[in-house]
Design an enzyme around this catalytic site. Structure first.
Site, mmCIF file in Angstrom:
data_model
loop_
_atom_site.group_PDB
_atom_site.id
_atom_site.type_symbol
_atom_site.label_atom_id
_atom_site.label_comp_id
_atom_site.label_asym_id
_atom_site.label_seq_id
_atom_site.Cartn_x
_atom_site.Cartn_y
_atom_site.Cartn_z
ATOM 1 N N PHE A 38 -1.631 8.550 1.880
ATOM 2 C CA PHE A 38 -0.430 9.387 1.759
ATOM 3 C C PHE A 38 0.040 9.486 0.295
ATOM 4 O O PHE A 38 0.014 10.568 -0.318
ATOM 5 C CB PHE A 38 0.650 8.810 2.686
ATOM 6 C CG PHE A 38 2.063 9.151 2.331
ATOM 7 C CD1 PHE A 38 2.439 10.459 2.049
ATOM 8 C CD2 PHE A 38 3.046 8.155 2.281
ATOM 9 C CE1 PHE A 38 3.756 10.778 1.716
ATOM 10 C CE2 PHE A 38 4.361 8.459 1.963
ATOM 11 C CZ PHE A 38 4.715 9.764 1.665
ATOM 12 N N SER A 48 9.504 -2.843 -1.457
ATOM 13 C CA SER A 48 10.866 -3.340 -1.214
ATOM 14 C C SER A 48 10.842 -4.554 -0.281
ATOM 15 O O SER A 48 11.822 -5.290 -0.199
ATOM 16 C CB SER A 48 11.726 -2.242 -0.590
ATOM 17 O OG SER A 48 11.166 -1.822 0.637
ATOM 18 N N TYR A 103 2.692 -9.322 4.957
ATOM 19 C CA TYR A 103 2.631 -8.162 4.052
ATOM 20 C C TYR A 103 3.531 -8.384 2.836
ATOM 21 O O TYR A 103 3.127 -8.147 1.689
ATOM 22 C CB TYR A 103 3.053 -6.891 4.808
ATOM 23 C CG TYR A 103 3.207 -5.670 3.919
ATOM 24 C CD1 TYR A 103 2.087 -5.009 3.410
ATOM 25 C CD2 TYR A 103 4.469 -5.177 3.576
ATOM 26 C CE1 TYR A 103 2.222 -3.890 2.591
ATOM 27 C CE2 TYR A 103 4.615 -4.073 2.764
ATOM 28 C CZ TYR A 103 3.485 -3.426 2.267
ATOM 29 O OH TYR A 103 3.632 -2.332 1.453
ATOM 30 N N LYS A 130 2.593 -8.475 -1.291
ATOM 31 C CA LYS A 130 3.145 -7.576 -2.309
ATOM 32 C C LYS A 130 3.857 -8.372 -3.408
ATOM 33 O O LYS A 130 3.859 -7.963 -4.574
ATOM 34 C CB LYS A 130 4.081 -6.561 -1.648
ATOM 35 C CG LYS A 130 3.327 -5.506 -0.846
ATOM 36 C CD LYS A 130 2.618 -4.577 -1.816
ATOM 37 C CE LYS A 130 1.607 -3.682 -1.181
ATOM 38 N NZ LYS A 130 0.962 -2.767 -2.121
ATOM 39 N N ASN A 183 10.578 2.704 1.536
ATOM 40 C CA ASN A 183 10.360 3.670 2.639
ATOM 41 C C ASN A 183 10.079 5.098 2.167
ATOM 42 O O ASN A 183 10.925 5.980 2.302
ATOM 43 C CB ASN A 183 11.571 3.688 3.583
ATOM 44 C CG ASN A 183 11.704 2.373 4.319
ATOM 45 O OD1 ASN A 183 12.186 1.390 3.750
ATOM 46 N ND2 ASN A 183 11.244 2.325 5.548
ATOM 47 N N VAL A 184 8.897 5.270 1.651
ATOM 48 C CA VAL A 184 8.516 6.585 1.123
ATOM 49 C C VAL A 184 8.134 7.507 2.283
ATOM 50 O O VAL A 184 7.547 7.061 3.270
ATOM 51 C CB VAL A 184 7.316 6.444 0.162
ATOM 52 C CG1 VAL A 184 7.031 7.771 -0.522
ATOM 53 C CG2 VAL A 184 7.577 5.352 -0.873
ATOM 54 N N ASN A 205 14.028 1.040 17.148
ATOM 55 C CA ASN A 205 14.101 -0.406 17.359
ATOM 56 C C ASN A 205 15.529 -0.856 17.053
ATOM 57 O O ASN A 205 15.972 -0.759 15.919
ATOM 58 C CB ASN A 205 13.149 -1.149 16.414
ATOM 59 C CG ASN A 205 11.709 -0.705 16.582
ATOM 60 O OD1 ASN A 205 11.218 -0.601 17.699
ATOM 61 N ND2 ASN A 205 11.033 -0.440 15.480
ATOM 62 N N ARG A 235 12.714 -5.182 15.797
ATOM 63 C CA ARG A 235 11.326 -5.533 15.495
ATOM 64 C C ARG A 235 11.265 -6.762 14.598
ATOM 65 O O ARG A 235 12.065 -6.894 13.671
ATOM 66 C CB ARG A 235 10.669 -4.336 14.786
ATOM 67 C CG ARG A 235 9.199 -4.227 14.974
ATOM 68 C CD ARG A 235 8.710 -2.943 14.368
ATOM 69 N NE ARG A 235 9.035 -2.818 12.944
ATOM 70 C CZ ARG A 235 8.485 -1.911 12.142
ATOM 71 N NH1 ARG A 235 7.644 -1.041 12.607
ATOM 72 N NH2 ARG A 235 8.812 -1.880 10.869
HETATM 73 N N1 LIG Z 1 4.662 4.334 2.299
HETATM 74 C C1 LIG Z 1 5.617 3.489 1.996
HETATM 75 O O1 LIG Z 1 6.765 3.656 2.397
HETATM 76 C C2 LIG Z 1 5.344 2.292 1.126
HETATM 77 C C3 LIG Z 1 6.390 1.388 0.875
HETATM 78 C C4 LIG Z 1 6.130 0.289 0.061
HETATM 79 C C5 LIG Z 1 4.890 0.123 -0.510
HETATM 80 N N2 LIG Z 1 3.882 1.006 -0.223
HETATM 81 C C6 LIG Z 1 2.575 0.782 -0.819
HETATM 82 O O2 LIG Z 1 2.119 1.999 -1.359
HETATM 83 C C7 LIG Z 1 0.701 2.065 -1.313
HETATM 84 C C8 LIG Z 1 0.253 3.351 -0.640
HETATM 85 O O3 LIG Z 1 0.792 3.391 0.677
HETATM 86 P P1 LIG Z 1 0.632 4.659 1.630
HETATM 87 O O4 LIG Z 1 1.891 4.768 2.402
HETATM 88 O O5 LIG Z 1 0.119 5.820 0.880
HETATM 89 O O6 LIG Z 1 -0.471 4.108 2.648
HETATM 90 P P2 LIG Z 1 -1.859 4.761 3.115
HETATM 91 O O7 LIG Z 1 -2.359 3.856 4.192
HETATM 92 O O8 LIG Z 1 -1.667 6.196 3.458
HETATM 93 O O9 LIG Z 1 -2.748 4.650 1.820
HETATM 94 C C9 LIG Z 1 -3.469 3.501 1.467
HETATM 95 C C10 LIG Z 1 -4.852 3.943 1.037
HETATM 96 O O10 LIG Z 1 -5.589 2.788 0.623
HETATM 97 C C11 LIG Z 1 -6.891 2.877 1.160
HETATM 98 N N3 LIG Z 1 -7.442 1.527 1.308
HETATM 99 C C12 LIG Z 1 -7.019 0.553 2.143
HETATM 100 N N4 LIG Z 1 -7.793 -0.535 2.032
HETATM 101 C C13 LIG Z 1 -8.717 -0.242 1.075
HETATM 102 C C14 LIG Z 1 -9.795 -0.957 0.521
HETATM 103 N N5 LIG Z 1 -10.098 -2.197 0.949
HETATM 104 N N6 LIG Z 1 -10.550 -0.373 -0.442
HETATM 105 C C15 LIG Z 1 -10.274 0.890 -0.855
HETATM 106 N N7 LIG Z 1 -9.267 1.620 -0.346
HETATM 107 C C16 LIG Z 1 -8.502 1.066 0.604
HETATM 108 C C17 LIG Z 1 -6.709 3.543 2.514
HETATM 109 O O11 LIG Z 1 -7.884 4.111 3.053
HETATM 110 C C18 LIG Z 1 -5.649 4.598 2.172
HETATM 111 O O12 LIG Z 1 -6.238 5.785 1.725
HETATM 112 C C19 LIG Z 1 0.269 0.783 -0.593
HETATM 113 O O13 LIG Z 1 -0.046 -0.173 -1.584
HETATM 114 C C20 LIG Z 1 1.503 0.362 0.146
HETATM 115 O O14 LIG Z 1 1.523 -1.023 0.405
HETATM 116 C C21 LIG Z 1 4.081 2.077 0.578
#
Ligand SMILES: NC(=O)c1ccc[n+]([C@@H]2O[C@H](COP(=O)([O-])OP(=O)(O)OC[C@H]3O[C@@H](n4cnc5c(N)ncnc54)[C@H](O)[C@@H]3O)[C@@H](O)[C@H]2O)c1
Length: 327
Positions: free
Chosen positions: A17, A127, A150, A154, A179-180, A211, A285
């Protein structure tokens, strides 16, 4: 407009994403983009449109393998490290895999980036690092105890980045995302985030289940604000602005009850029947904190962050995208 000299930038997790949205913006700005992804939660269709762009290169690989990381950082100026296994419940169910990807994978990427001499390593922090700290708003240097595997991963990322910047002089910037939400966030699967999940359910006239009583609140942050933060973290030339972490948020909180109200309001424009879909409530949750709200003062002061999308503005755009793409 944030200006960054034409560069070669590695986006790990670029098929996910946040990563795919970053790839898209960087390509639009004329940069060369390398995407490293193993498609574990990311999807090929998220990057299909980029494959015909000569400035885009896909490496299918796993950050748990050092050689894949080394291949990906070759000749790269900057790294945006997004690859990780998200979701608190996933980490509670399978802490070992979450740790392998989020900690060992992170360390591999740091080592590879250090050895390749990249100019800066900007990474997705979270966060969730605020853990059980009850203080609001969340200020970067006041954190609590982690509440999930998790969250531990982080936080460990931040510790490693800090040690690497001190020990090896590699510039690191951590962005604690709150929370993106936005286009391409996956609405499917057991670990779907709340906004895409509820949007999909409402479009299908199914009842979303909140929840708890719905009065828990989050600082929901639109993807375009997150992209701005990544560009600012890459381009800042202030020494005091690097080797640190930033809240990456809008700086307002919205309850789950408000959120479902907004979703109904925006989706109801396309299908008035959605206004009649009942919202249900379930138990709280495990690992969830009641409230989350970021102070964005540090990002404003040091990076000049100026979030352009309020929660409602972002939600309206996201809903429009889901309506077009899920219907
Ligand atoms: N979406 C949120 O609200 C949010 C909040 C806090 C932190 N984050 C962090 O932001 C980052 C992106 O999150 P996102 O929401 O886009 O999630 P997402 O699951 O859509 O994207 C994560 C990507 O990483 C890839 N990936 C996972 N394991 C892998 C591996 N072993 N090798 C190579 N690629 C791998 C997945 O295939 C996916 O494309 C993450 O680090 C997540 O922890 C996201």
């Amino acid at each position: 407009m944030i200006t960054l000299k034409q560069s070669k930038i590695l986006v790990t997790g670029g098929a996910g994403f946040i990563g795919s949205n970053l790839c898209e913006t960087l390509l639009q700005q004329g940069h060369s983009v390398v995407c490293l992804d193993n498609f574990s939660t990311g999807k090929p269709e998220n990057i299909t449109p980029f494959l015909e762009n000569k400035n885009f290169k896909l490496i299918v690989g796993d950050i748990r393998k050092l050689e894949d990381c080394q291949k990906a950082v070759d000749g790269v100026d900057y790294v945006l490290h997004e690859a990780a296994l998200g979701s608190v419940p996933r980490s509670i169910k399978d802490p070992i895999t979450t740790n392998d990807v989020n900690v060992s994978g992170f360390l591999n990427m740091l080592v590879a980036a250090r050895d390749a001499g990249v100019k800066r390593f900007v990474y997705a922090a979270s966060s969730s690092t605020y853990g059980d700290s009850a203080s609001l708003p969340k200020v970067e240097d006041v954190i609590g105890k982690p509440l999930s595997p998790y969250a531990i991963t982080k936080y460990v990322n931040e510790l490693y980045a800090d040690v690497f910047s001190r020990t090896y002089n590699i510039e690191c910037v951590g962005l604690r995302y709150f929370n993106v939400f936005g286009r391409r966030q996956d609405p499917n699967g057991a670990y779907a985030a709340v906004i895409p999940l509820f949007v999909k359910q409402l479009i299908n006239h199914e009842s979303p289940v909140i929840n708890g009583d719905g009065e828990y609140s989050r600082d929901f942050t639109y993807i375009k604000n997150v992209i701005q933060m990544n560009l600012l973290a890459l381009s800042t030339t202030k020494t005091e602005a690097v080797n640190t972490v930033y809240n990456t948020a809008y700086g307002e909180r919205t309850t789950l009850n408000q959120l479902t109200g907004y979703l109904k309001e925006f989706l109801g424009v396309y299908d008035p029947e959605i206004l009649n879909v009942e919202i249900k409530h379930g138990p709280n949750r495990l690992g969830d904190i009641p409230h989350s709200l970021a102070s964005i003062y540090k990002a404003k002061e040091l990076l000049g962050y100026d979030p352009t999308y309020s929660m409602r503005e972002g939600l309206k755009e996201a809903v429009e995208w889901y309506w077009t793409n899920l219907k």
